[in-house]
Design an enzyme around this catalytic site. Structure first.
Site, PDB file in Angstrom:
ATOM      1  N   HIS A  99       0.836  -1.209   0.000  1.00  0.00           N
ATOM      2  CA  HIS A  99       0.000   0.000   0.000  1.00  0.00           C
ATOM      3  C   HIS A  99       0.868   1.255   0.000  1.00  0.00           C
ATOM      4  CE1 HIS A  99       1.146   0.840   4.133  1.00  0.00           C
ATOM      5  NE2 HIS A  99       1.066  -0.467   4.326  1.00  0.00           N
ATOM      6  N   GLU A 205      -1.603  -7.319   7.464  1.00  0.00           N
ATOM      7  CA  GLU A 205      -0.250  -7.119   7.990  1.00  0.00           C
ATOM      8  C   GLU A 205      -0.046  -8.022   9.203  1.00  0.00           C
ATOM      9  OE1 GLU A 205       2.566  -6.883   7.620  1.00  0.00           O
ATOM     10  OE2 GLU A 205       3.235  -4.798   7.564  1.00  0.00           O
TER      11      GLU A 205
END
Ligand code: NAG
Ligand code: NAG
Ligand code: NAG
Ligand code: NAG
Length: 398
Positions: A99, A205
């Site tokens: 990202h 994550e």
């Protein structure tokens, strides 16, 4: 541990499906600069040389006198590898994107990593910035636009094969990065699969105590991106993030592996695993999901379709996937993309251990710490604590 418990039904389905089988993932070197030891990840620019694709000849070139582009020739080679491999071996090209910069990344820079890790990251934000399920900063948006522009450039210049499948982490920063990267590309003209990503918990994550890893609800994501898909069993609220413990690397690698297995074992019914043959040398698009029409060909191994897969995720998660497939460490800067050619071999009669390590607590300060470049130093020389929920984390409304 929590992850495995909560994905128990998915795990059960998977283990039923693949009893006494596991997939051995390896990278195939020689195609991309990123897996060459001499490439320095800290200075590598994915927009400098066709995402890192090495110019070379391929086995699949041999009988051909045509003038396909570098990506068309690569894609033909990818099909060739699949068609020339035994049934239980398949190859896919993964594009893994980190990202763009989020407000939590900016905050870590601002407070410094030790103080960030042992205090600020446990807060949902401060009075002016939010880092709970952080959004993209203006430079994060720009990084996603760079990725978009680069895909377009690679299409225009070299007819790159757009992804056949899209996956994204459910975190806002990853969803928005995927959206900006792939919305508005000429997918239809290229006969490529439509951009309808599947939101997948397994690509989150590494689950730390940090609030940036606490996701918003499914309803929020549906409102943001109506029409996007969710993996089966995706819960309305985040049931994985605890705020009090964090996942170990071993636990993370295990769920990264499960997520890869889901992709490689997808559509494993006997009739739907066929690689469409090269269409008059133009191996470009045309066999996305629901698009194949090739089901009546001879049975092939699992995973030999949807050869190009995009995953939008996170730095730590991409590192975990790279460990699972045996790629050298390759840390991505925010917004960067790495392609990896993956070989997957189904190995029978060998089960991987299904137990996983428990999540662990990490030490934190209960008051704003002293700035330090190396360590977590709590105010008034207090010792960092390792138990209890950091109640102050809820003191600022989300
Ligand atoms: C996985 O595949 C690689 C490459 O074929 C091989 O060298 C390795 O021994 C395999 N590992 C397992 C556990 O099967
Ligand atoms: C090229 O021709 C050789 C000999 O006819 C054949 O064995 C090989 O499979 C062909 N390769 C491709 C990519 O068609
Ligand atoms: C909040 O944190 C950001 C760093 O992410 C910082 O730029 C900003 O100045 C902080 N706001 C206040 C009021 O301290
Ligand atoms: C999705 O991307 C498009 C194209 O960049 C943009 O116009 C739109 O605002 C984005 N949607 C969200 C919710 O960020």
């Amino acid at each position: 541990m929590k992850l495995s418990t909560l994905s128990a039904s998915a795990a059960l389905a998977l283990s039923t499906l693949t009893a006494a089988t596991h997939i051995n993932y390896t990278i195939v070197p020689g195609y991309f600069l990123q897996d060459d030891e001499s490439t320095d990840p800290s200075t590598f620019d994915y927009t400098a040389n066709n995402f890192g694709l090495i110019p070379r000849t391929y086995d699949a070139d041999k009988n051909s006198t045509d003038s396909l582009s570098i990506w068309q020739r690569f894609h033909r080679q990818l099909i060739y590898l699949n068609n020339h491999a035994p049934k239980h071996v398949s190859y896919k090209l993964f594009f893994m994107g980190r990202h763009g910069e989020g407000y939590h990344n900016a905050a870590e820079d601002y407070f410094g990593t030790p103080a960030w890790n042992c205090y600020y990251a446990l807060l949902p934000g401060n009075t002016t910035h939010t880092w709970f399920d952080a959004d993209l900063t203006p430079s994060g948006l720009e990084q996603a636009q760079i990725a978009h522009a680069y895909w377009l450039h690679q299409h225009t210049l070299h007819r790159i094969h757009f992804p056949d499948l899209y996956y994204t982490s459910p975190m806002t920063r990853a969803l928005k990065t995927a959206n900006i990267t792939f919305t508005g590309l000429p997918l239809q003209q290229a006969h490529a699969a439509p951009f309808i990503p599947e939101v997948k918990e397994g690509f989150r994550e590494g689950m730390s105590m940090h609030t940036c890893n606490h996701r918003r609800s499914k309803g929020y994501i549906e409102g943001l991106f109506p029409g996007w898909k969710f993996e089966a069993g995706f819960s309305e609220e985040d049931e994985l993030w605890t705020g009090t413990t964090g996942e170990t690397s071993e636990a993370q690698d295990l769920r990264s592996r499960e997520a890869l297995d889901d992709i490689f074992l997808r559509g494993t019914s006997k009739r739907s695993n066929i690689v469409p043959l090269p269409l008059k040398g133009v191996c470009h698009g045309g066999h996305g999901p629901g698009h194949s029409g090739q089901e009546d060909e001879e049975e092939e191994g699992k995973g030999k379709k949807d050869l190009v897969v995009s995953i939008t995720a996170h730095s730590g998660e991409i590192s975990s996937i790279l460990r699972v497939i045996g790629h050298q460490p390759f840390r991505l800067s925010t917004g960067a993309v790495i392609p990896v050619l993956i070989r997957a071999e189904e190995v029978r009669g060998q089960l991987l251990p299904t137990t996983t390590t428990a999540w662990t607590v990490s030490a934190y300060c209960t008051e704003p710490p002293v700035t330090s470049v190396t360590d977590c130093v709590c105010a008034s020389s207090a010792a960092p604590v390792t138990s209890g929920f950091p109640v102050f984390a809820t003191s600022i409304p989300y």
